[in-house]
Design a protein around this motif. Sequence first.
Motif, PDB file in Angstrom:
ATOM      1  N   ASN A 241      55.181   5.527  37.862  1.00  0.00           N
ATOM      2  CA  ASN A 241      55.069   4.216  37.215  1.00  0.00           C
ATOM      3  C   ASN A 241      53.598   3.918  36.916  1.00  0.00           C
ATOM      4  O   ASN A 241      52.793   3.685  37.815  1.00  0.00           O
ATOM      5  CB  ASN A 241      55.655   3.131  38.125  1.00  0.00           C
ATOM      6  N   SER A 242      53.247   3.923  35.633  1.00  0.00           N
ATOM      7  CA  SER A 242      51.847   3.761  35.238  1.00  0.00           C
ATOM      8  C   SER A 242      51.266   2.425  35.688  1.00  0.00           C
ATOM      9  O   SER A 242      50.118   2.354  36.149  1.00  0.00           O
ATOM     10  CB  SER A 242      51.719   3.876  33.717  1.00  0.00           C
ATOM     11  N   GLU A 243      52.047   1.366  35.572  1.00  0.00           N
ATOM     12  CA  GLU A 243      51.566   0.040  35.964  1.00  0.00           C
ATOM     13  C   GLU A 243      51.235   0.008  37.452  1.00  0.00           C
ATOM     14  O   GLU A 243      50.175  -0.486  37.858  1.00  0.00           O
ATOM     15  CB  GLU A 243      52.618  -1.020  35.630  1.00  0.00           C
ATOM     16  N   GLU A 244      52.123   0.553  38.275  1.00  0.00           N
ATOM     17  CA  GLU A 244      51.889   0.582  39.723  1.00  0.00           C
ATOM     18  C   GLU A 244      50.696   1.470  40.071  1.00  0.00           C
ATOM     19  O   GLU A 244      49.906   1.149  40.971  1.00  0.00           O
ATOM     20  CB  GLU A 244      53.149   1.071  40.443  1.00  0.00           C
ATOM     21  N   ASN A 245      50.549   2.597  39.357  1.00  0.00           N
ATOM     22  CA  ASN A 245      49.406   3.476  39.592  1.00  0.00           C
ATOM     23  C   ASN A 245      48.098   2.762  39.271  1.00  0.00           C
ATOM     24  O   ASN A 245      47.105   2.875  40.001  1.00  0.00           O
ATOM     25  CB  ASN A 245      49.520   4.748  38.750  1.00  0.00           C
ATOM     26  N   GLY A 246      48.095   2.013  38.161  1.00  0.00           N
ATOM     27  CA  GLY A 246      46.902   1.266  37.775  1.00  0.00           C
ATOM     28  C   GLY A 246      46.534   0.210  38.800  1.00  0.00           C
ATOM     29  O   GLY A 246      45.355   0.024  39.140  1.00  0.00           O
TER      30      GLY A 246
ATOM     31  N   ALA B  47      45.448  10.100  33.598  1.00  0.00           N
ATOM     32  CA  ALA B  47      46.852   9.923  33.205  1.00  0.00           C
ATOM     33  C   ALA B  47      47.083   8.545  32.580  1.00  0.00           C
ATOM     34  O   ALA B  47      47.947   8.386  31.714  1.00  0.00           O
ATOM     35  CB  ALA B  47      47.773  10.111  34.408  1.00  0.00           C
ATOM     36  N   LEU B  48      46.298   7.549  33.018  1.00  0.00           N
ATOM     37  CA  LEU B  48      46.410   6.193  32.473  1.00  0.00           C
ATOM     38  C   LEU B  48      45.632   6.026  31.169  1.00  0.00           C
ATOM     39  O   LEU B  48      45.597   4.939  30.601  1.00  0.00           O
ATOM     40  CB  LEU B  48      45.901   5.173  33.503  1.00  0.00           C
ATOM     41  N   GLN B  49      44.979   7.116  30.731  1.00  0.00           N
ATOM     42  CA  GLN B  49      44.172   7.123  29.512  1.00  0.00           C
ATOM     43  C   GLN B  49      42.967   6.189  29.615  1.00  0.00           C
ATOM     44  O   GLN B  49      42.469   5.671  28.614  1.00  0.00           O
ATOM     45  CB  GLN B  49      45.028   6.772  28.285  1.00  0.00           C
ATOM     46  N   LYS B  50      42.491   5.985  30.831  1.00  0.00           N
ATOM     47  CA  LYS B  50      41.262   5.214  31.046  1.00  0.00           C
ATOM     48  C   LYS B  50      40.118   6.227  31.124  1.00  0.00           C
ATOM     49  O   LYS B  50      39.688   6.613  32.214  1.00  0.00           O
ATOM     50  CB  LYS B  50      41.381   4.372  32.322  1.00  0.00           C
TER      51      LYS B  50
END
Length: 457
Positions: free
Chosen positions: A174-179, A210-213
């Motif tokens: 889950n990208s949001e949770e990872n962020g 992975a979050l493209q940051k």
Amino acid sequence: MGGLQGTMHWSLRSEIERHRRECGYTLSKLGELTGINHGSLSEILNGNPPRAMTIGQLDALAAVFGREPGWLYELYTEECITEGRISRPRLIPYLVRCAEVGRKDCIEEVVPKLLDNPKNISTLFLVAEQLYESGKQKESVPFYQAVVDSEKDGHSDQFVMSQYRLFRAALGTNSEENGEAVIRFSPYRNRLPENYQLDALFQLARVCFALQKWKKSEQYADELRFLAETIYIHELDRLKRNKKSELPETERHLVFYYAIGHLFKGAALEMQGLYAQAKPYVQGYADLGWFELLDEVGHQEVEKFRVWAKANLYTLEVLAGNTSIIEEYADYLESLPTNEILAGLISIMISANMYQFCVDEILERFSSHIASFGQFKEAIGLDRHLQFRYQTAIYEFDKGRIERGIEETLRCLSLADLMNRYDDTLKCVALFEEYRQYASTTQVEQYRTIVTGKRAI
């Protein structure tokens, strides 16, 4: 003996005694079946005061009586806490077992009692560490969270380590949770011991990539390279002075951290279109034979990064517009594992879309690999799969193959939905809507199923 304590002891032991009688076991027989010494069992059940039992002994009794794991755990707390005094040798295994068998009610009853005294925070930390080290990350989370919530010293080892463990346990697809996990943990990264700091910086660089940051991934990659190099130089200096090795104990070999710092730095620059700037960082892990302190594992890492560097130098050439090496690059990709083939094909598809050349033969050549990309379940694999499907969708539309373009768009949309990637979801929705009039009834229905929250894939 206090009234409450006596009642609780009696309740726990009376239940055991009732089951013993119902089963028709003598104490000798019960001792034989449970593996508990007959004398010890007698003291536990009939002593005055009774001898305290371990959680392992209670589990053994439950098994003999045919009861489920966690039987009578709600009555066991008095074996651990009596008149405000805590028996850590009994309490820690008890809380570990409560977590393992899902007795959250018992944990929720005991933890607040412990936190009445700040000294007991260390007990909860030990419970969390036992669970984490035995592979039970999810079960360790409530205990680490209790440490973080209760520890007043934000620089204490157990506070910082708990923040790190919570960060590692939170990482998933889950990208949001990872962020959110990155935001919560990152302020504490430099307070960790160096060995954990290496692992933490690697994870931060990886997750942000992975979050493209890209800028954040660059930052953590820079910190990782600097720390790995500092440790390396310090270790060489010690060895030259004939001092004992002080290499920190880490999850990976030191050369891995040095190399992966270069890899993420180069990859983040590449993703920003800075191909010339990325090249020196790729060359930085292309040949690490000069790296001292290498054992067998270290040599394996050096070889692995050599292979990756060769592929990534091809990637930079292709992305910069050197289409003459596409076939050579494809030949090389065939020698690599599927996850590296996926990464290579993304570069080829981006280049094909950017410079308008045909890669139909390459897509056919790797069709069996492409069909297996759905196997990737971790964040970077899912992200790569999503990027490949999006670039392929654009490619198919540009070639006038509308139905195939729509199919690729739906695959990409489903992956974006799975990962909670809102920006990618919007890109896919826009792409589908552009060609919606050409979609079949089945494709429109599949699209509607995904966007309304009922995942079709």
